[in-house]
Design a protein around this motif. Structure first.
Motif, PDB file in Angstrom:
ATOM      1  N   ALA A  34       0.998  -1.068   0.053  1.00 32.82           N
ATOM      2  CA  ALA A  34      -0.081   0.048  -0.002  1.00 32.82           C
ATOM      3  C   ALA A  34       0.823   1.287  -0.014  1.00 32.82           C
ATOM      4  CB  ALA A  34      -0.735  -0.166   1.181  1.00 32.82           C
ATOM      5  N   ALA A  35       0.346   2.424   0.056  1.00 33.38           N
ATOM      6  CA  ALA A  35       1.107   3.853   0.109  1.00 33.38           C
ATOM      7  C   ALA A  35       1.952   3.716   1.232  1.00 33.38           C
ATOM      8  CB  ALA A  35       0.130   4.736  -0.214  1.00 33.38           C
ATOM      9  N   SER A  36       1.553   3.174   2.316  1.00 31.42           N
ATOM     10  CA  SER A  36       2.167   2.930   3.703  1.00 31.42           C
ATOM     11  C   SER A  36       3.472   2.243   3.533  1.00 31.42           C
ATOM     12  CB  SER A  36       1.315   2.564   4.563  1.00 31.42           C
ATOM     13  OG  SER A  36       0.909   1.426   4.212  1.00 31.42           O
ATOM     14  N   LEU A  37       3.728   1.520   2.575  1.00 33.22           N
ATOM     15  CA  LEU A  37       4.590   0.649   2.031  1.00 33.22           C
ATOM     16  C   LEU A  37       4.689  -0.701   2.925  1.00 33.22           C
ATOM     17  CD1 LEU A  37       7.711   3.227   2.371  1.00 33.22           C
ATOM     18  CD2 LEU A  37       6.598   2.415   0.254  1.00 33.22           C
ATOM     19  N   GLN A  38       3.271  -1.136   3.365  1.00 32.59           N
ATOM     20  CA  GLN A  38       3.033  -2.372   4.210  1.00 32.59           C
ATOM     21  C   GLN A  38       2.319  -3.312   2.996  1.00 32.59           C
ATOM     22  OE1 GLN A  38       0.208   0.071   6.637  1.00 32.59           O
ATOM     23  NE2 GLN A  38       0.710  -1.711   8.320  1.00 32.59           N
ATOM     24  N   SER A  39       2.714  -4.627   3.222  1.00 36.03           N
ATOM     25  CA  SER A  39       1.990  -5.591   2.527  1.00 36.03           C
ATOM     26  C   SER A  39       0.543  -5.578   2.522  1.00 36.03           C
ATOM     27  CB  SER A  39       2.714  -6.874   2.992  1.00 36.03           C
ATOM     28  OG  SER A  39       1.910  -8.077   2.556  1.00 36.03           O
TER      29      SER A  39
ATOM     30  N   ALA B  32      14.179   4.174  -3.644  1.00 33.95           N
ATOM     31  CA  ALA B  32      14.468   3.675  -2.530  1.00 33.95           C
ATOM     32  C   ALA B  32      14.920   4.241  -1.624  1.00 33.95           C
ATOM     33  CB  ALA B  32      15.443   2.287  -2.955  1.00 33.95           C
ATOM     34  N   VAL B  33      15.921   5.152  -1.827  1.00 34.98           N
ATOM     35  CA  VAL B  33      16.355   6.375  -0.956  1.00 34.98           C
ATOM     36  C   VAL B  33      15.416   7.265  -0.397  1.00 34.98           C
ATOM     37  CG1 VAL B  33      17.799   8.477  -1.147  1.00 34.98           C
ATOM     38  CG2 VAL B  33      18.632   6.229  -2.103  1.00 34.98           C
ATOM     39  N   ARG B  34      14.466   7.709  -1.180  1.00 37.18           N
ATOM     40  CA  ARG B  34      13.425   8.433  -0.558  1.00 37.18           C
ATOM     41  C   ARG B  34      12.424   7.457   0.230  1.00 37.18           C
ATOM     42  NH1 ARG B  34      13.257  12.895  -4.458  1.00 37.18           N
ATOM     43  NH2 ARG B  34      15.471  13.448  -4.574  1.00 37.18           N
ATOM     44  N   GLN B  35      12.180   6.383   0.272  1.00 34.43           N
ATOM     45  CA  GLN B  35      11.171   5.600   0.760  1.00 34.43           C
ATOM     46  C   GLN B  35      11.903   5.350   2.393  1.00 34.43           C
ATOM     47  OE1 GLN B  35      10.993   1.816  -1.337  1.00 34.43           O
ATOM     48  NE2 GLN B  35       9.175   2.682  -2.740  1.00 34.43           N
ATOM     49  N   GLY B  36      13.172   5.235   2.528  1.00 33.75           N
ATOM     50  CA  GLY B  36      13.964   4.986   3.862  1.00 33.75           C
ATOM     51  C   GLY B  36      13.144   5.763   4.998  1.00 33.75           C
ATOM     52  N   PRO B  37      13.230   7.231   5.022  1.00 34.35           N
ATOM     53  CA  PRO B  37      12.741   7.614   6.139  1.00 34.35           C
ATOM     54  C   PRO B  37      11.109   7.496   6.524  1.00 34.35           C
ATOM     55  CG  PRO B  37      14.043   9.265   4.778  1.00 34.35           C
ATOM     56  CD  PRO B  37      13.713   7.955   4.195  1.00 34.35           C
ATOM     57  N   VAL B  38      10.318   7.292   5.369  1.00 32.58           N
ATOM     58  CA  VAL B  38       8.999   7.149   5.476  1.00 32.58           C
ATOM     59  C   VAL B  38       8.794   5.909   6.187  1.00 32.58           C
ATOM     60  CG1 VAL B  38       6.776   6.878   4.134  1.00 32.58           C
ATOM     61  CG2 VAL B  38       8.430   8.484   3.439  1.00 32.58           C
ATOM     62  N   LEU B  39       9.515   4.750   5.660  1.00 31.56           N
ATOM     63  CA  LEU B  39       9.436   3.458   6.063  1.00 31.56           C
ATOM     64  C   LEU B  39       9.898   3.483   7.621  1.00 31.56           C
ATOM     65  CD1 LEU B  39       9.759   0.223   5.975  1.00 31.56           C
ATOM     66  CD2 LEU B  39      12.071   0.558   5.688  1.00 31.56           C
ATOM     67  N   MET B  40      10.892   4.110   8.222  1.00 27.16           N
ATOM     68  CA  MET B  40      11.242   4.007   9.331  1.00 27.16           C
ATOM     69  C   MET B  40       9.957   4.609  10.347  1.00 27.16           C
ATOM     70  SD  MET B  40      13.187   2.687  11.707  1.00 27.16           S
ATOM     71  CE  MET B  40      14.592   2.126  10.896  1.00 27.16           C
ATOM     72  N   GLN B  41       9.578   5.798   9.838  1.00 27.15           N
ATOM     73  CA  GLN B  41       8.426   6.466  10.787  1.00 27.15           C
ATOM     74  C   GLN B  41       7.434   5.917  10.868  1.00 27.15           C
ATOM     75  OE1 GLN B  41       8.531  11.074   9.793  1.00 27.15           O
ATOM     76  NE2 GLN B  41       9.813  10.279   8.337  1.00 27.15           N
ATOM     77  N   ASN B  42       6.922   4.980   9.644  1.00 31.15           N
ATOM     78  CA  ASN B  42       5.817   4.175   9.693  1.00 31.15           C
ATOM     79  C   ASN B  42       5.942   2.978  10.424  1.00 31.15           C
ATOM     80  OD1 ASN B  42       4.320   5.902   8.230  1.00 31.15           O
ATOM     81  ND2 ASN B  42       4.326   4.792   6.265  1.00 31.15           N
ATOM     82  N   MET B  43       7.232   2.324  10.660  1.00 32.30           N
ATOM     83  CA  MET B  43       7.446   1.118  11.186  1.00 32.30           C
ATOM     84  C   MET B  43       7.180   1.668  12.855  1.00 32.30           C
ATOM     85  SD  MET B  43      10.410  -1.044   9.695  1.00 32.30           S
ATOM     86  CE  MET B  43       9.980  -2.694  10.308  1.00 32.30           C
ATOM     87  N   ILE B  44       7.788   2.705  13.224  1.00 34.41           N
ATOM     88  CA  ILE B  44       7.736   3.190  14.380  1.00 34.41           C
ATOM     89  C   ILE B  44       6.370   3.466  14.993  1.00 34.41           C
ATOM     90  CG2 ILE B  44       8.565   4.975  16.273  1.00 34.41           C
ATOM     91  CD1 ILE B  44      11.280   5.024  14.446  1.00 34.41           C
TER      92      ILE B  44
END
Ligand SMILES: Cc1cc2nc3c(=O)[nH]c(=O)nc-3n(C[C@H](O)[C@H](O)[C@H](O)COP(=O)(O)OP(=O)(O)OC[C@H]3O[C@@H](n4cnc5c(N)ncnc54)[C@H](O)[C@@H]3O)c2cc1C
Length: 361
Positions: free
Chosen positions: A261-266, A293-305
């Motif tokens: 999804a747009a949140s990068l979750q399966s 990929a580089v731009r996804q990193g910060p969004v990913l970490m914030q979403n996991m937290i």
């Protein structure tokens, strides 16, 4: 309670996710990165490494230091199985890694399943084994080289190989061939395609299009078209498929790549995030390029937290286009954005400055 976050693969997105964490420490999560090696290769500099402009250490990111600086642990292992129901991943070492939340950033495999990595067939992605192997073979290219896969990466490699041959003192009669099952650079803009085609021809790279590879034996690459090329060494950067264990993990996927999804979750298992080339994002134009990929990193970490805290997640909004700086073997580059292509003297220096800044950040 501390949430257990597992990062599988030291790809570009996980590098920027960990860099974000460095600046925003988070005591209520425990993070472990699993990657086969202590270093990750920065793909933008690989053509320059192949050409001989950079050493291996200049194109590698120190994952151990990155993890130490961001408070994460690192384990050197290669994941061979993922069980999203039991929430655990199995490593080649035989160890099992449990998680509360996981993220997968393992890139692609750039060769068909019928090709296995060998001394004379180098699979370009994943890149760490490739750069190690190139160090072994780059002095001995006199038997000819073919690059299979005519995307931007394949074209840059073709220029780089020709440059390396000249550097090694080999004449231009030693063939460098670029093979594609359709047309080369089919995803690039017409102006970039035209400019690069011209450079390939004047740079003594043979272009073979609309033909598949039948086999590679005895220093020859046999094509479905009936042609037989002189190529002791073949670099595979074709197609790009998902790692088998990921495609078979049970995550809902398209062509083997888990759909997110747009949140990068399966979309089938929201405790798992997938980023970089390994993910498939429907309804959005996200090319398989390191920039995204580089731009996804910060969004990913914030979403996991956020997910570990039960807070709302944010969407990843991909940019519509990006600046392509395509290296030409020697210290020169062509730039393209929004369909406009230019070649100026300072572009190689600009590219090198951008790339070095990323690796050394
Ligand atoms: C020659 C070439 C040049 C390129 N140049 C550019 C460029 O200039 N700009 C650009 O935007 N894009 C470029 N690309 C595309 C770029 O390489 C990819 O889009 C980018 O690397 C994707 O990053 P990623 O985060 O998906 O993971 P990757 O960078 O592919 O990294 C994946 C990581 O996962 C690890 N891994 C793999 N399997 C496992 C496993 N089973 N278990 C644990 N870890 C694993 C690998 O060791 C690796 O560290 C280029 C590609 C090529 C081939």
């Amino acid at each position: 309670m501390t949430a257990n976050l597992l990062l599988i693969g030291g790809g570009h997105a996980h590098v920027t996710a960990l860099r974000w964490l460095q600046k925003h420490p988070c005591p209520d999560v425990s993070i472990t990165l699993i990657n086969p090696r202590a270093y990750a290769v920065y793909s933008g500099m690989v053509p320059g490494f192949v050409a001989g402009h950079f050493s291996r250490s200049e194109v590698e990111i120190d994952l151990g230091r990155l993890c130490t600086d961001s408070g994460a642990d690192i384990i050197h292992d290669s994941i061979i199985d993922l069980d999203p129901i039991r929430k655990r991943a199995m490593g080649q070492s035989g160890k099992t890694y449990s998680y509360d939340l996981a993220s997968v950033d393992v890139g692609i495999v750039s060769a068909p399943p019928s090709v296995s990595d060998s001394k004379m067939d180098l699979i370009v992605k994943p890149m760490s084994p490739f750069v190690e192997a190139w160090d072994q073979v780059s002095e001995n290219l006199s038997g000819g080289v073919a690059i299979v896969g005519g995307g931007l990466g394949g074209v840059e490699l073709a220029f780089a190989v020709r440059h390396r041959m000249r550097f090694n003192g080999l004449p231009d009669t030693v063939p460098v061939s670029l093979v594609d099952q359709s047309k080369i650079l089919s995803a690039s803009s017409p102006s970039l395609r035209r400019a690069l085609r011209k450079k390939l021809t004047s740079g003594c790279v043979d272009i073979l299009e609309d033909t598949e590879v039948r086999g590679h034996y005895d220093g020859r690459l046999e094509l479905a078209s009936g042609q037989s090329l002189t190529a002791q060494l073949v670099l595979w950067t074709a197609g790009g498929r998902a790692h088998d264990w990921l495609a078979q993990s049970g995550l809902k996927a398209r062509n083997g790549f888990p759909v997110v999804a747009a949140s990068l979750q399966s979309i089938s298992h929201p405790d798992i995030f997938i980023v970089g080339d390994a993910a498939s994002i429907p309804d959005k134009h996200v090319p398989k390029a390191g920039v995204y990929a580089v731009r996804q990193g910060p969004v990913l970490m914030q979403n996991m937290i956020a997910k570990s805290r039960g807070a709302p997640l944010q969407d990843f909004a991909p940019q519509k286009d990006y600046l392509k700086l395509v290296s030409l073997g020697k210290r020169a580059a062509i730039a393209e954005k929004w369909g406009l292509t230019v070649q100026l003297p300072g572009l190689w220096d600009l590219k090198t400055w951008i790339d070095r800044s990323f690796v050394q950040d």
